[in-house]
Design a protein around this motif. Structure first.
Motif: not given
Length: 201
Positions: A121-142
């Motif tokens: 992620m942008h804070n230089d750590t490895w993790g899960y940036p998405f929540h409740d599948g929000d990335y599925l309908n919004n490619k901007f979040l990718w």
């Protein structure tokens, strides 16, 4: 179609699906098609849904279903008195176990799709940036995922494949429950008796 032939057909289909699930889960260890450190792989991959639930367990069931056709009327499992009806009844129990295995793979795949992949992620750590599948309908979040390249589509593709495979396997196991029940109550169409003649059991 005789219940034994039906079971053999279902077993052959399970074999193909099991190998496909095994391969899909294996490829998930290489997010974006790249080699990464173990801690950089999504946690759901380590649950081995495709390798254990839809893979090894289903291979065992597939072989068992395929062998039902060749169980004779005089005995199975080393007991002369059990016959093909008992073999078909036992297939119901194994099919129920198969439902649990494919159900496990299905749940793991759904959770993985909902959480999204682990990435840099942008804070230089490895993790899960998405929540409740929000990335599925919004490619901007990718854009929240910096590395590995293509990890989102990679994980989404193969976990979706595992989900579809698990659902098909659940359907096959449900069909075998019905098929096994018919075989237990009505017997197979025909099988070789102890004296070599063909008859309904």
């Amino acid at each position: 179609m005789c219940v034994g032939d039906c079971a053999r057909c279902l077993g052959g289909t399970l074999n193909l699906l099991s190998f496909a699930a095994f391969l899909a889960n294996l490829l998930l260890f290489f997010p974006g098609g790249k080699h990464v450190h173990n801690h950089q792989i999504s946690d759901e991959v380590w649950f081995f849904g495709g390798i254990i639930g839809s893979g090894i367990m289903m291979l065992f069931l597939a072989n068992m279903f395929s062998d039902l056709r060749y169980n004779d009327c005089c005995g199975c499992c080393g007991f002369e008195s059990c016959g093909k009806r008992f073999a078909m009844f036992s297939s119901i129990i194994y099919a129920m176990i198969g439902l649990l295995g494919s159900g496990y793979s299905c749940v793991v795949s759904l959770i993985a799709i909902k959480n999204g992949p682990k990435c840099l992620m942008h804070n230089d750590t490895w993790g899960y940036p998405f929540h409740d599948g929000d990335y599925l309908n919004n490619k901007f979040l990718w854009k929240k995922c910096l590395k590995p390249d293509g990890v989102i589509s990679w994980n989404l593709t193969f976990f979706s494949i595992l989900l579809v495979i698990a659902l098909i396997q659940m359907l096959i196991c449900a069909i075998q429950v019905v098929n096994g029940l018919l075989g237990t109550l009505c017997g197979d169409c025909q099988c070789c008796g102890c004296c070599g003649e063909y008859r309904r059991v």
